[in-house]
Design a protein around this motif. Sequence first.
Motif: not given
Length: 321
Positions: A241, A292-299
Motif C-alpha cells: 500500500q 489505490q490504497a488511498w482511494s480504498q480508505g487505507a491509512s
Amino acid sequence: MTTAREIADTGAQILTAVRTVVVGMDDPLEIALASILAGGHVLFEDVPGLGKTLAARSLASALGLFFRRLQCTPDMLPGDVTGSYVYAPDSGEFVFRPGPIFTGLLLADEINRTTPKTQSAMLEAMAERQVTVEGNSFPLPAPFHVIATSNPIEFEGTYALPEAQLDRFMVRLSIGYPEAEGEAQILQNRVLRQEEATHVPSVVDAPRLAELQAAVEAIHVDQDITRYCVEIVRATRGAPQVEVGASPRGSLGLVLLGRALAALDGRDFVRPDDIKRIAVPVLAHRLTLTPQAWSQGASAADVVRSVIGQVAVPPTVRALG
C-alpha cells in the motif's frame, strides 16, 4: 549524572502539573514529553477545540521554557517567523530583529494555514537549531522545540505540509475526543477556576531540561533493538500500500523516542514494547500511500500496525518485551 529513576520522577511531576489543566490526553502528553526529552518536535493533528494549544502552552510552562505562539495565516511571510533586518534611524544601519522562532518552545498553531514558503522557513530551525537571514546565521536558544497543530479535516485555505517538513517532526499525535467523564471534568475545572486563564507551575527550568535530555542519551539500546527498528522501517518500504516508505530518520526516531520512554518508565534500557508503542506516531506521517490504497480508505497508521504484527521481535530481547 541524572539516573533513569530521576528522569521518571521528574517526568511524573511534569505530567501531573500539566494534567491539572489538560484532561483526557494522558498517552499523547506522555509521548509529547518523551519527544521533547529526546530532542524532537511534535505535530498535533486533530479537529479544533480539543485542547492542542492548551497542551503545548502547559508543557512549556511545566518545562520552564519561554513560550511563543505563532498563529499561522495565508498572508504570513518567512520573515514573520525568522525575523528580518530593519532600518535603525539612530545608527543609520540595518539591524536584525529576531522573530518569534527565537524562543524555547514555539507553538505553530494551524501550521497548514500558511504557505509552503513560510512553512519551509522552519525547516532549518527544526533541523539545525539556527536560522539564516540574508546570508547570516543566528543560533536559537537551547533547548529549542516546536509544537505545531494542524486541522486534518479542513481543506479550503490550507496547504498540506510537504514530506520534508513532516519528516522534521519526531511524532505526529492525534488526541481524539475525550470520554464523557473527561469532558465533564473539563467543564468542572473551568467552573472552579472562575476565569478563562490557566496556570501550570514550572517543574524544571531550561538548564535542568538540558540535563534530563543529556541523561536520556545514556539509556542503553541493545543492538538487537536497533536492528528491530531497522526491520520495521524497511518493512514499510516494501508494503504494497506504500509508495514511499519511511526514511532512516524514522529508524532514528524510533530509537531516540524509545530511549526517552524507557527513561520515563524508570528503566535504563529499551524494550521492544517501547518501540511497538511509538511506531505509529513516529512512522505513519512519514509514509506516502499509493493512490489505490488511498482511494480504498487505507491509512498509514493501519500500514504501520500491520508491519508491527509481521516483524518478529528479536529472540534475545523477546523476554524483555
